[in-house]
Design a protein around this motif. Structure first.
Motif, PDB file in Angstrom:
ATOM      1  N   SER A  53       0.677  -1.141  -0.216  1.00 36.32           N
ATOM      2  CA  SER A  53      -0.039  -0.081  -0.296  1.00 36.32           C
ATOM      3  C   SER A  53       0.674   1.673   0.477  1.00 36.32           C
ATOM      4  O   SER A  53       0.396   2.163  -0.034  1.00 36.32           O
ATOM      5  CB  SER A  53      -0.752   0.041   1.037  1.00 36.32           C
ATOM      6  N   GLY A  54       2.575   1.112   0.239  1.00 31.89           N
ATOM      7  CA  GLY A  54       3.211   2.517   0.497  1.00 31.89           C
ATOM      8  C   GLY A  54       2.877   3.286   1.909  1.00 31.89           C
ATOM      9  O   GLY A  54       4.099   3.939   1.906  1.00 31.89           O
ATOM     10  N   SER A  55       1.951   2.890   2.405  1.00 36.04           N
ATOM     11  CA  SER A  55       2.176   3.134   4.331  1.00 36.04           C
ATOM     12  C   SER A  55       3.105   2.252   5.443  1.00 36.04           C
ATOM     13  O   SER A  55       3.598   3.405   6.178  1.00 36.04           O
ATOM     14  CB  SER A  55       0.553   2.837   4.375  1.00 36.04           C
ATOM     15  N   ASN A  56       3.725   1.408   4.589  1.00 35.34           N
ATOM     16  CA  ASN A  56       5.177   1.255   5.422  1.00 35.34           C
ATOM     17  C   ASN A  56       6.209   0.980   4.815  1.00 35.34           C
ATOM     18  O   ASN A  56       5.826   0.778   4.306  1.00 35.34           O
ATOM     19  CB  ASN A  56       5.000  -0.373   6.192  1.00 35.34           C
ATOM     20  N   THR A  57       7.243   1.614   5.224  1.00 42.97           N
ATOM     21  CA  THR A  57       8.393   1.749   4.753  1.00 42.97           C
ATOM     22  C   THR A  57       9.474   1.740   5.457  1.00 42.97           C
ATOM     23  O   THR A  57       9.583   1.089   7.123  1.00 42.97           O
ATOM     24  CB  THR A  57       8.669   2.869   3.844  1.00 42.97           C
ATOM     25  N   TYR A  58      11.068   0.889   5.174  1.00 43.15           N
ATOM     26  CA  TYR A  58      11.890   0.272   5.866  1.00 43.15           C
ATOM     27  C   TYR A  58      13.086   0.776   5.176  1.00 43.15           C
ATOM     28  O   TYR A  58      13.638   0.743   4.162  1.00 43.15           O
ATOM     29  CB  TYR A  58      12.099  -1.168   6.138  1.00 43.15           C
ATOM     30  N   TYR A  59      14.020   1.031   5.922  1.00 44.04           N
ATOM     31  CA  TYR A  59      15.374   1.942   5.330  1.00 44.04           C
ATOM     32  C   TYR A  59      16.360   1.175   6.074  1.00 44.04           C
ATOM     33  O   TYR A  59      16.539   1.284   8.312  1.00 44.04           O
ATOM     34  CB  TYR A  59      15.385   3.512   5.565  1.00 44.04           C
ATOM     35  N   ALA A  60      17.460   0.739   5.726  1.00 42.05           N
ATOM     36  CA  ALA A  60      19.109   0.322   6.596  1.00 42.05           C
ATOM     37  C   ALA A  60      19.259   1.819   7.148  1.00 42.05           C
ATOM     38  O   ALA A  60      18.973   3.243   6.892  1.00 42.05           O
ATOM     39  CB  ALA A  60      19.881   0.118   5.468  1.00 42.05           C
ATOM     40  N   ASP A  61      20.199   1.426   8.359  1.00 37.76           N
ATOM     41  CA  ASP A  61      20.491   3.016   8.956  1.00 37.76           C
ATOM     42  C   ASP A  61      21.610   3.665   8.369  1.00 37.76           C
ATOM     43  O   ASP A  61      21.592   4.843   8.916  1.00 37.76           O
ATOM     44  CB  ASP A  61      21.211   2.247  10.438  1.00 37.76           C
ATOM     45  N   SER A  62      21.874   2.928   7.377  1.00 37.33           N
ATOM     46  CA  SER A  62      23.201   3.811   6.919  1.00 37.33           C
ATOM     47  C   SER A  62      22.511   4.887   5.558  1.00 37.33           C
ATOM     48  O   SER A  62      23.577   5.324   5.490  1.00 37.33           O
ATOM     49  CB  SER A  62      24.115   3.192   5.800  1.00 37.33           C
ATOM     50  N   VAL A  63      21.080   4.469   5.121  1.00 34.67           N
ATOM     51  CA  VAL A  63      20.808   5.727   4.048  1.00 34.67           C
ATOM     52  C   VAL A  63      19.710   6.034   4.814  1.00 34.67           C
ATOM     53  O   VAL A  63      19.065   7.241   4.510  1.00 34.67           O
ATOM     54  CB  VAL A  63      20.444   4.855   3.316  1.00 34.67           C
ATOM     55  N   LYS A  64      19.166   5.808   6.276  1.00 33.87           N
ATOM     56  CA  LYS A  64      18.255   6.554   6.760  1.00 33.87           C
ATOM     57  C   LYS A  64      18.339   8.087   6.470  1.00 33.87           C
ATOM     58  O   LYS A  64      19.242   8.418   6.962  1.00 33.87           O
ATOM     59  CB  LYS A  64      17.825   5.959   8.409  1.00 33.87           C
ATOM     60  N   GLY A  65      16.910   9.136   6.119  1.00 36.31           N
ATOM     61  CA  GLY A  65      17.128  10.195   6.116  1.00 36.31           C
ATOM     62  C   GLY A  65      17.877  10.949   4.698  1.00 36.31           C
ATOM     63  O   GLY A  65      17.737  12.235   4.634  1.00 36.31           O
ATOM     64  N   ARG A  66      18.008   9.825   3.829  1.00 34.90           N
ATOM     65  CA  ARG A  66      19.272  10.104   2.650  1.00 34.90           C
ATOM     66  C   ARG A  66      18.088  10.030   1.351  1.00 34.90           C
ATOM     67  O   ARG A  66      17.992  10.958   0.667  1.00 34.90           O
ATOM     68  CB  ARG A  66      20.556   9.980   2.986  1.00 34.90           C
ATOM     69  N   PHE A  67      17.484   8.591   1.961  1.00 35.01           N
ATOM     70  CA  PHE A  67      17.383   8.072   1.301  1.00 35.01           C
ATOM     71  C   PHE A  67      15.520   8.186   0.699  1.00 35.01           C
ATOM     72  O   PHE A  67      15.411   7.665   3.001  1.00 35.01           O
ATOM     73  CB  PHE A  67      17.911   6.342   0.756  1.00 35.01           C
ATOM     74  N   THR A  68      15.074   7.812  -0.198  1.00 36.13           N
ATOM     75  CA  THR A  68      13.206   7.571   0.069  1.00 36.13           C
ATOM     76  C   THR A  68      12.958   6.628  -0.431  1.00 36.13           C
ATOM     77  O   THR A  68      12.946   6.827  -1.763  1.00 36.13           O
ATOM     78  CB  THR A  68      12.532   9.115   0.378  1.00 36.13           C
ATOM     79  N   ILE A  69      12.146   5.978  -0.072  1.00 37.00           N
ATOM     80  CA  ILE A  69      11.135   4.654  -1.199  1.00 37.00           C
ATOM     81  C   ILE A  69      10.063   4.841  -1.368  1.00 37.00           C
ATOM     82  O   ILE A  69       9.301   5.403  -0.143  1.00 37.00           O
ATOM     83  CB  ILE A  69      11.544   3.664  -0.875  1.00 37.00           C
ATOM     84  N   SER A  70       9.790   5.227  -2.976  1.00 38.74           N
ATOM     85  CA  SER A  70       7.698   5.255  -3.107  1.00 38.74           C
ATOM     86  C   SER A  70       7.487   4.518  -4.229  1.00 38.74           C
ATOM     87  O   SER A  70       8.347   4.254  -4.518  1.00 38.74           O
ATOM     88  CB  SER A  70       7.739   7.059  -2.805  1.00 38.74           C
ATOM     89  N   ARG A  71       6.664   4.148  -3.746  1.00 37.16           N
ATOM     90  CA  ARG A  71       5.727   3.739  -4.825  1.00 37.16           C
ATOM     91  C   ARG A  71       4.284   3.945  -5.798  1.00 37.16           C
ATOM     92  O   ARG A  71       3.792   4.376  -5.083  1.00 37.16           O
ATOM     93  CB  ARG A  71       5.573   2.336  -4.793  1.00 37.16           C
TER      94      ARG A  71
END
Length: 121
Positions: A53-71
């Motif tokens: 649904s796009g409502s939940n996203t997960y990130y590696a700590d190394s990219v958190k705050g810099r990368f954004t995933i969307s669909r």
């Protein structure tokens, strides 16, 4: 059935890139979609994932705050916006699809061919 990743390239440190992963052959609108990367001589590592649904996203700590995933499920495409890129982000980036949310590569059943990202210092 295919996942086609695109958008990689050469960028200077601090710059941005947006990767895309388009699906064909079947719909992945209900699948978790993820991004992984593999640098030379290193194992493939998790980068980010997004629920169907796009409502939940997960990130590696190394990219958190810099990368954004969307669909965009109308286009069956997932994106990875990468900002403040660092030389250590240099890798081949792979998109993938899974039935359930996981950060483990073995949990993904479908994989794209990869797109190369090079960040120069």
């Amino acid at each position: 059935v295919q996942l086609q990743a695109s958008g990689g390239g050469l960028v200077q440190a601090g710059g941005s890139l947006r990767l895309s992963c388009a699906a064909s052959g079947r719909t992945f609108s209900r699948y978790v979609r993820g991004w992984f990367r593999q640098a030379p001589g290193k194992e493939r590592e998790f980068v980010a994932a997004i629920s169907g649904s796009g409502s939940n996203t997960y990130y590696a700590d190394s990219v958190k705050g810099r990368f954004t995933i969307s669909r965009d499920n109308t286009k069956d495409t997932v994106y990875l916006q990468m900002n403040s890129l660092k030389p250590e982000d240099t890798a081949i980036y792979y998109c993938a699809a899974a039935f359930a949310a996981t950060t483990q590569a073995k949990g993904y059943d479908y994989w794209g061919q990869g797109t190369e990202v090079t960040v120069s210092s």
